[in-house]
Design an enzyme around this catalytic site. Structure first.
Site, PDB file in Angstrom:
ATOM      1  N   LYS A   1      17.079  37.909   7.341  1.00 53.39           N
ATOM      2  CA  LYS A   1      17.491  37.212   6.057  1.00 53.39           C
ATOM      3  C   LYS A   1      18.523  36.162   6.215  1.00 53.39           C
ATOM      4  O   LYS A   1      18.483  35.106   5.858  1.00 53.39           O
ATOM      5  CB  LYS A   1      18.088  38.285   4.940  1.00 53.39           C
TER       6      LYS A   1
ATOM      7  N   SER B   1      15.842  44.402  -2.606  1.00 55.02           N
ATOM      8  CA  SER B   1      17.142  43.901  -2.286  1.00 55.02           C
ATOM      9  C   SER B   1      17.589  42.390  -2.970  1.00 55.02           C
ATOM     10  O   SER B   1      18.471  41.772  -2.497  1.00 55.02           O
ATOM     11  CB  SER B   1      16.749  43.513  -0.811  1.00 55.02           C
TER      12      SER B   1
END
Length: 154
Positions: free
Chosen positions: A102, A59
């Site tokens: 996140k 990611s």
């Protein structure tokens, strides 16, 4: 010897993602600075410290590319900006998981702007209003869109 060296707390997936980011950055830098040979002529050493959270998910591709370009171009990245997303060899920004976590972590760090993969637009829309408030979002389908946000024209 020019190239990329990776050490520290990295699993195989993260190592592959790092190598792909380096390859893509080497090609992409030529589109914005055709004479720039920094990534071709220097060895880059990426180290994930032992105390860091072990990472083995793909990611961080757009983030690694952006960091490599910042070094190669000697240009700072826009302040208070966070990003997540994996990238293909052609520059397509691919979706990732954990968007809520996140974004919350980014906000705790003082971030006011985030770049997310276009395919994560629904994840952003599903976040509670109080999480989205005060955080500008940019969605990217291709790395060029990431670059345009991270390195605004002077």
């Amino acid at each position: 010897k020019a190239g990329l060296r990776c050490t520290g707390q990295m699993g195989d997936v993260m190592k592959e993602s790092t190598e792909l980011a380096h390859s893509f950055a080497r090609r992409f830098v030529r589109t914005v600075a055709p004479d720039n040979q920094f990534l071709e002529q220097n060895q880059i050493h990426l180290h994930i410290p032992e105390g860091a959270t072990p990472k083995d998910g793909p990611s961080a591709g757009i983030t690694m590319i952006t960091a490599l370009l910042s070094v190669a171009l000697d240009r700072p990245i826009k302040q208070k900006l966070a990003m997540t997303g994996e990238v293909s060899l052609t520059g397509k920004v691919l979706p990732v998981g954990g968007i809520k976590e996140k974004v919350l972590a980014a906000q705790r760090a003082g971030v006011t702007e985030v770049i997310l993969p276009e395919d994560n637009r629904r994840d952003w829309a599903e976040l509670e209003d109080h999480i989205r408030e005060g955080c500008a979002v940019h969605f990217a389908e291709h790395y060029q869109q990431v670059y345009d946000v991270a390195f605004p024209k002077a």
